[in-house]
Motif scaffolding. Structure first.
Motif, PDB file in Angstrom:
ATOM      1  N   MET A 204       4.893  11.210   0.976  1.00 42.49           N
ATOM      2  CA  MET A 204       5.687  10.047   1.380  1.00 42.49           C
ATOM      3  C   MET A 204       4.769   8.884   1.720  1.00 42.49           C
ATOM      4  O   MET A 204       3.727   9.076   2.357  1.00 42.49           O
ATOM      5  CB  MET A 204       6.558  10.398   2.591  1.00 42.49           C
ATOM      6  CG  MET A 204       7.490   9.284   3.022  1.00 42.49           C
ATOM      7  SD  MET A 204       8.585   9.817   4.344  1.00 42.49           S
ATOM      8  CE  MET A 204       9.498   8.309   4.616  1.00 42.49           C
ATOM      9  N   SER A 205       5.129   7.695   1.314  1.00 42.04           N
ATOM     10  CA  SER A 205       4.311   6.509   1.525  1.00 42.04           C
ATOM     11  C   SER A 205       4.878   5.639   2.637  1.00 42.04           C
ATOM     12  O   SER A 205       6.094   5.583   2.842  1.00 42.04           O
ATOM     13  CB  SER A 205       4.221   5.686   0.237  1.00 42.04           C
ATOM     14  OG  SER A 205       3.717   6.464  -0.826  1.00 42.04           O
ATOM     15  N   SER A 206       3.986   4.943   3.346  1.00 43.74           N
ATOM     16  CA  SER A 206       4.419   4.067   4.434  1.00 43.74           C
ATOM     17  C   SER A 206       3.299   3.106   4.778  1.00 43.74           C
ATOM     18  O   SER A 206       2.155   3.286   4.351  1.00 43.74           O
ATOM     19  CB  SER A 206       4.814   4.882   5.664  1.00 43.74           C
ATOM     20  OG  SER A 206       3.685   5.599   6.157  1.00 43.74           O
ATOM     21  N   THR A 207       3.625   2.098   5.572  1.00 45.75           N
ATOM     22  CA  THR A 207       2.635   1.151   6.050  1.00 45.75           C
ATOM     23  C   THR A 207       2.212   1.539   7.461  1.00 45.75           C
ATOM     24  O   THR A 207       3.053   1.775   8.327  1.00 45.75           O
ATOM     25  CB  THR A 207       3.195  -0.283   6.053  1.00 45.75           C
ATOM     26  OG1 THR A 207       3.551  -0.657   4.717  1.00 45.75           O
ATOM     27  CG2 THR A 207       2.166  -1.267   6.574  1.00 45.75           C
ATOM     28  N   ILE A 208       0.892   1.617   7.684  1.00 42.61           N
ATOM     29  CA  ILE A 208       0.369   1.934   9.001  1.00 42.61           C
ATOM     30  C   ILE A 208      -0.540   0.797   9.460  1.00 42.61           C
ATOM     31  O   ILE A 208      -0.866  -0.106   8.684  1.00 42.61           O
ATOM     32  CB  ILE A 208      -0.404   3.268   9.007  1.00 42.61           C
ATOM     33  CG1 ILE A 208      -1.654   3.191   8.121  1.00 42.61           C
ATOM     34  CG2 ILE A 208       0.502   4.415   8.563  1.00 42.61           C
ATOM     35  CD1 ILE A 208      -2.570   4.396   8.252  1.00 42.61           C
ATOM     36  N   THR A 209      -0.943   0.845  10.715  1.00 43.72           N
ATOM     37  CA  THR A 209      -1.856  -0.155  11.267  1.00 43.72           C
ATOM     38  C   THR A 209      -3.174   0.515  11.633  1.00 43.72           C
ATOM     39  O   THR A 209      -3.180   1.562  12.286  1.00 43.72           O
ATOM     40  CB  THR A 209      -1.256  -0.826  12.512  1.00 43.72           C
ATOM     41  OG1 THR A 209      -0.036  -1.486  12.160  1.00 43.72           O
ATOM     42  CG2 THR A 209      -2.227  -1.857  13.090  1.00 43.72           C
ATOM     43  N   LEU A 210      -4.278  -0.082  11.204  1.00 44.11           N
ATOM     44  CA  LEU A 210      -5.615   0.403  11.518  1.00 44.11           C
ATOM     45  C   LEU A 210      -6.374  -0.676  12.292  1.00 44.11           C
ATOM     46  O   LEU A 210      -6.008  -1.857  12.256  1.00 44.11           O
ATOM     47  CB  LEU A 210      -6.375   0.757  10.242  1.00 44.11           C
ATOM     48  CG  LEU A 210      -5.763   1.851   9.360  1.00 44.11           C
ATOM     49  CD1 LEU A 210      -6.590   2.013   8.091  1.00 44.11           C
ATOM     50  CD2 LEU A 210      -5.669   3.166  10.105  1.00 44.11           C
ATOM     51  N   THR A 211      -7.437  -0.256  12.966  1.00 42.82           N
ATOM     52  CA  THR A 211      -8.244  -1.194  13.743  1.00 42.82           C
ATOM     53  C   THR A 211      -9.704  -1.089  13.327  1.00 42.82           C
ATOM     54  O   THR A 211     -10.281   0.006  13.328  1.00 42.82           O
ATOM     55  CB  THR A 211      -8.132  -0.911  15.254  1.00 42.82           C
ATOM     56  OG1 THR A 211      -6.751  -0.948  15.640  1.00 42.82           O
ATOM     57  CG2 THR A 211      -8.909  -1.949  16.048  1.00 42.82           C
ATOM     58  N   ALA A 212     -10.290  -2.231  12.947  1.00 36.03           N
ATOM     59  CA  ALA A 212     -11.696  -2.268  12.561  1.00 36.03           C
ATOM     60  C   ALA A 212     -12.585  -2.262  13.802  1.00 36.03           C
ATOM     61  O   ALA A 212     -12.115  -2.438  14.930  1.00 36.03           O
ATOM     62  CB  ALA A 212     -11.972  -3.506  11.714  1.00 36.03           C
ATOM     63  N   ALA A 213     -13.881  -2.074  13.588  1.00 37.31           N
ATOM     64  CA  ALA A 213     -14.827  -1.975  14.698  1.00 37.31           C
ATOM     65  C   ALA A 213     -14.861  -3.234  15.556  1.00 37.31           C
ATOM     66  O   ALA A 213     -15.160  -3.169  16.752  1.00 37.31           O
ATOM     67  CB  ALA A 213     -16.216  -1.662  14.161  1.00 37.31           C
ATOM     68  N   ASP A 214     -14.525  -4.396  14.970  1.00 39.20           N
ATOM     69  CA  ASP A 214     -14.541  -5.645  15.732  1.00 39.20           C
ATOM     70  C   ASP A 214     -13.222  -5.918  16.439  1.00 39.20           C
ATOM     71  O   ASP A 214     -13.024  -6.991  17.013  1.00 39.20           O
ATOM     72  CB  ASP A 214     -14.899  -6.817  14.824  1.00 39.20           C
ATOM     73  CG  ASP A 214     -13.891  -7.038  13.703  1.00 39.20           C
ATOM     74  OD1 ASP A 214     -12.937  -6.243  13.573  1.00 39.20           O
ATOM     75  OD2 ASP A 214     -14.057  -8.015  12.935  1.00 39.20           O
ATOM     76  N   GLY A 215     -12.293  -4.949  16.397  1.00 33.12           N
ATOM     77  CA  GLY A 215     -11.011  -5.098  17.074  1.00 33.12           C
ATOM     78  C   GLY A 215      -9.898  -5.672  16.221  1.00 33.12           C
ATOM     79  O   GLY A 215      -8.738  -5.704  16.655  1.00 33.12           O
ATOM     80  N   HIS A 216     -10.199  -6.093  15.005  1.00 34.49           N
ATOM     81  CA  HIS A 216      -9.177  -6.643  14.112  1.00 34.49           C
ATOM     82  C   HIS A 216      -8.196  -5.555  13.683  1.00 34.49           C
ATOM     83  O   HIS A 216      -8.602  -4.491  13.207  1.00 34.49           O
ATOM     84  CB  HIS A 216      -9.833  -7.253  12.872  1.00 34.49           C
ATOM     85  CG  HIS A 216      -8.883  -7.576  11.763  1.00 34.49           C
ATOM     86  ND1 HIS A 216      -7.907  -8.541  11.873  1.00 34.49           N
ATOM     87  CD2 HIS A 216      -8.743  -7.039  10.515  1.00 34.49           C
ATOM     88  CE1 HIS A 216      -7.221  -8.594  10.739  1.00 34.49           C
ATOM     89  NE2 HIS A 216      -7.705  -7.700   9.910  1.00 34.49           N
ATOM     90  N   GLU A 217      -6.907  -5.812  13.847  1.00 33.93           N
ATOM     91  CA  GLU A 217      -5.861  -4.888  13.409  1.00 33.93           C
ATOM     92  C   GLU A 217      -5.325  -5.344  12.058  1.00 33.93           C
ATOM     93  O   GLU A 217      -5.044  -6.532  11.861  1.00 33.93           O
ATOM     94  CB  GLU A 217      -4.731  -4.813  14.428  1.00 33.93           C
ATOM     95  CG  GLU A 217      -5.138  -4.170  15.746  1.00 33.93           C
ATOM     96  CD  GLU A 217      -3.948  -3.954  16.675  1.00 33.93           C
ATOM     97  OE1 GLU A 217      -2.851  -4.479  16.386  1.00 33.93           O
ATOM     98  OE2 GLU A 217      -4.116  -3.270  17.701  1.00 33.93           O
ATOM     99  N   PHE A 218      -5.185  -4.395  11.147  1.00 34.45           N
ATOM    100  CA  PHE A 218      -4.682  -4.728   9.820  1.00 34.45           C
ATOM    101  C   PHE A 218      -3.787  -3.613   9.314  1.00 34.45           C
ATOM    102  O   PHE A 218      -3.871  -2.467   9.768  1.00 34.45           O
ATOM    103  CB  PHE A 218      -5.845  -4.961   8.842  1.00 34.45           C
ATOM    104  CG  PHE A 218      -6.735  -3.764   8.640  1.00 34.45           C
ATOM    105  CD1 PHE A 218      -6.568  -2.917   7.552  1.00 34.45           C
ATOM    106  CD2 PHE A 218      -7.756  -3.472   9.539  1.00 34.45           C
ATOM    107  CE1 PHE A 218      -7.388  -1.812   7.357  1.00 34.45           C
ATOM    108  CE2 PHE A 218      -8.586  -2.372   9.347  1.00 34.45           C
ATOM    109  CZ  PHE A 218      -8.398  -1.549   8.268  1.00 34.45           C
ATOM    110  N   SER A 219      -2.935  -3.953   8.391  1.00 27.44           N
ATOM    111  CA  SER A 219      -2.026  -2.964   7.825  1.00 27.44           C
ATOM    112  C   SER A 219      -2.651  -2.301   6.609  1.00 27.44           C
ATOM    113  O   SER A 219      -3.563  -2.844   5.982  1.00 27.44           O
ATOM    114  CB  SER A 219      -0.685  -3.600   7.446  1.00 27.44           C
ATOM    115  OG  SER A 219      -0.854  -4.541   6.396  1.00 27.44           O
ATOM    116  N   ALA A 220      -2.166  -1.116   6.293  1.00 29.77           N
ATOM    117  CA  ALA A 220      -2.629  -0.391   5.109  1.00 29.77           C
ATOM    118  C   ALA A 220      -1.476   0.435   4.565  1.00 29.77           C
ATOM    119  O   ALA A 220      -0.698   1.014   5.337  1.00 29.77           O
ATOM    120  CB  ALA A 220      -3.809   0.507   5.456  1.00 29.77           C
TER     121      ALA A 220
END
Length: 226
Positions: free
Chosen positions: A1-17
């Motif tokens: 099943m596919s979905s959109t999640i949120t990840l956080t980079a080392a510099d604190g930036h949150e982005f979707s994937a």
């Protein structure tokens, strides 16, 4: 099943994937977008790899400057995509890709992670392979910026795919890459132009796409096997 999640980079930036495939799939893969965002085509590519046995993340690397970007392929869309791309430093994008690798390893600490990218994403796959040590394999489809970065040394096996009819990547660039990196698997497809692997573009070439897909899957699975 596919979905959109949120990840956080080392510099604190949150982005979707876009996440596709089972978390415990035997192979982990980062799919990197063209300059058109994580759109219909990129989600389909991620889902196709998931069906082939991969757990996949397709990070929205445009989130650094604008969220929820899904462009088409008109001249205006190309212009917008190039503008967005120009506003993101390579170091920031690499941080997002590294966050994807970290996410995979959180679920399986010893898992090998691969990357595949298309167009701009193809160049980013090369950059990730040469600037980081997070990857066990990298594949690029029509990465136009690789020739400019040809002096860099990959830290993992790399496979490259180009089209003979790609007017945006000079034949001399492909020749130079081949000569500089004879250790890299490099394939060139007759009658294939830029974007030959994108079913939503007029340049889609079914034969070239099929062969490049087969080669990519075999290459990745052989090197991500644990």
């Amino acid at each position: 099943m596919s979905s959109t999640i949120t990840l956080t980079a080392a510099d604190g930036h949150e982005f979707s994937a876009w996440q596709a495939g089972a978390q415990d799939a035997p192979y982990a893969l980062i799919v990197v977008q063209e300059i058109f965002g994580v759109n219909h085509n990129i989600r389909n590519v991620a889902d196709e790899f998931a069906a082939a046995g991969f757990t996949v993340l397709a990070p929205a690397v445009f989130d650094r400057v604008q969220r929820n970007v899904e462009l088409g392929y008109s001249p205006e869309d190309v212009k917008e995509g190039l503008k967005l791309r120009s506003e993101i430093p390579l170091s920031d994008t690499l941080a997002d890709l590294q966050a994807c690798a970290k996410h995979f390893r959180h679920h399986a600490p010893h898992r090998k992670v691969g990357i595949i990218g298309y167009c701009w994403g193809g160049t980013l796959a090369w950059d990730a392979a040469t600037h980081t040590h997070d990857l066990a394999a990298a594949v690029s489809w029509y990465g136009g910026g690789i020739a400019a970065h040809r002096d860099a040394t990959p830290h993992c096996p790399v496979q490259l795919h180009f089209g003979v009819e790609d007017t945006s990547i000079p034949h001399q660039d492909v020749k130079t890459i081949r000569e500089t990196h004879p250790e890299v698997e490099l394939y060139v497809y007759d009658d294939a132009g830029h974007g030959f692997g994108n079913r939503d573009r007029s340049s889609f070439n079914a034969d070239a796409n099929h062969l490049a897909w087969k080669r990519s899957v075999e290459f990745l699975k052989a090197r991500l096997h644990t």
